[in-house]
Design a protein around this motif. Structure first.
Motif, mmCIF file in Angstrom:
data_model
loop_
_atom_site.group_PDB
_atom_site.id
_atom_site.type_symbol
_atom_site.label_atom_id
_atom_site.label_comp_id
_atom_site.label_asym_id
_atom_site.label_seq_id
_atom_site.Cartn_x
_atom_site.Cartn_y
_atom_site.Cartn_z
ATOM 1 N N ARG A 137 42.906 -58.665 -70.629
ATOM 2 C CA ARG A 137 42.646 -59.336 -69.429
ATOM 3 C C ARG A 137 43.965 -59.956 -68.803
ATOM 4 O O ARG A 137 44.277 -60.017 -67.651
ATOM 5 C CB ARG A 137 41.771 -60.429 -69.615
ATOM 6 C CG ARG A 137 40.116 -59.933 -69.524
ATOM 7 C CD ARG A 137 39.774 -59.573 -68.087
ATOM 8 N NE ARG A 137 38.630 -58.652 -68.463
ATOM 9 C CZ ARG A 137 38.135 -57.729 -67.654
ATOM 10 N NH1 ARG A 137 39.086 -57.386 -66.602
ATOM 11 N NH2 ARG A 137 37.098 -57.346 -67.661
ATOM 12 N N ASP A 138 44.899 -60.148 -69.994
ATOM 13 C CA ASP A 138 46.211 -60.872 -69.460
ATOM 14 C C ASP A 138 47.252 -59.860 -69.061
ATOM 15 O O ASP A 138 48.164 -60.124 -68.376
ATOM 16 C CB ASP A 138 47.030 -61.624 -70.564
ATOM 17 C CG ASP A 138 46.126 -62.819 -71.250
ATOM 18 O OD1 ASP A 138 45.215 -63.226 -70.262
ATOM 19 O OD2 ASP A 138 46.030 -63.454 -72.192
ATOM 20 N N ARG A 140 48.125 -57.889 -66.305
ATOM 21 C CA ARG A 140 47.814 -57.602 -65.148
ATOM 22 C C ARG A 140 48.376 -56.271 -64.538
ATOM 23 O O ARG A 140 47.755 -55.710 -63.669
ATOM 24 C CB ARG A 140 48.360 -58.735 -64.162
ATOM 25 C CG ARG A 140 47.634 -60.094 -64.831
ATOM 26 C CD ARG A 140 48.264 -61.190 -63.851
ATOM 27 N NE ARG A 140 47.757 -61.038 -62.567
ATOM 28 C CZ ARG A 140 47.961 -61.980 -61.635
ATOM 29 N NH1 ARG A 140 49.147 -62.888 -61.900
ATOM 30 N NH2 ARG A 140 47.585 -61.819 -60.256
ATOM 31 N N HIS A 143 45.861 -53.545 -65.553
ATOM 32 C CA HIS A 143 44.814 -53.861 -64.781
ATOM 33 C C HIS A 143 44.995 -53.244 -63.058
ATOM 34 O O HIS A 143 44.134 -52.420 -62.462
ATOM 35 C CB HIS A 143 44.161 -55.140 -64.658
ATOM 36 C CG HIS A 143 43.250 -55.380 -65.930
ATOM 37 N ND1 HIS A 143 41.804 -54.815 -65.808
ATOM 38 C CD2 HIS A 143 43.502 -56.001 -66.832
ATOM 39 C CE1 HIS A 143 41.274 -55.140 -67.033
ATOM 40 N NE2 HIS A 143 42.257 -56.014 -67.660
#
Length: 168
Positions: A137-138, A140, A143
């Motif tokens: 999730r960290d 970015r 993602h």
């Protein structure tokens, strides 16, 4: 691969395996993993072109490693790369060429070709969804890469619908 490696070297010297790891960490699992052999071949070419300089560093219990540093010419190349707009990828789309030539070749039905491509896009969308759920999730950047790829696939799926409507 040339310019991404140069861009990584702007932040400091590194050897090939470190550059491979930096790309993998930055881009995550959605981006194809770079081949370490390709990285070393590219570094050799960049060195011959005068964009980087390599230096052998001795290691006590291991083989020597080659550390690369970016040159002024390399920094200029990276700066120019960031200044240039990226060419849109759709002007030379291989699928569209297949679709356009299918009726002339007489070997493939255009709608069947569209359906096959649609199945491929949907499969890739599922793969990207799984990656998005499993990606750190960290990270970015990773993602954003996954999200961008999924949005491109969504647009491609809509375009396939438009092609099928037009051709039926």
């Amino acid at each position: 691969m040339r310019l991404p490696l140069l861009a990584l070297l702007v932040s400091g010297p590194a050897h090939g395996y470190e550059l491979k790891q930096a790309l993998e960490t930055l881009l995550g699992a959605a981006y194809p993993r770079p081949n370490v052999g390709q990285i070393y071949v590219t570094l050799g070419r960049l060195e011959k072109a005068g964009l980087i300089e390599g230096e052998e560093v001795q290691q006590p219990d291991r083989p020597n490693k080659r550390i690369y540093r970016i040159t002024a010419a390399g920094r200029e190349a990276v700066g120019a790369w960031f200044e240039d707009a990226t060419v849109e990828p759709r002007a030379r789309d291989e699928f569209f060429m297949k679709l356009a030539l299918a009726s002339r070749a007489g070997t493939t039905n255009q709608v069947a070709l569209i359906n096959k491509q649609r199945r491929h896009y949907l499969k890739r969308m599922r793969e990207l969804s799984r990656l998005a759920a499993s990606e750190d999730r960290d990270n970015r950047v990773a993602h954003l890469l996954i999200e961008g790829a999924m949005l491109h696939i969504q647009a491609d799926l809509e375009w396939l619908e438009r092609c099928q409507e037009e051709l039926e």
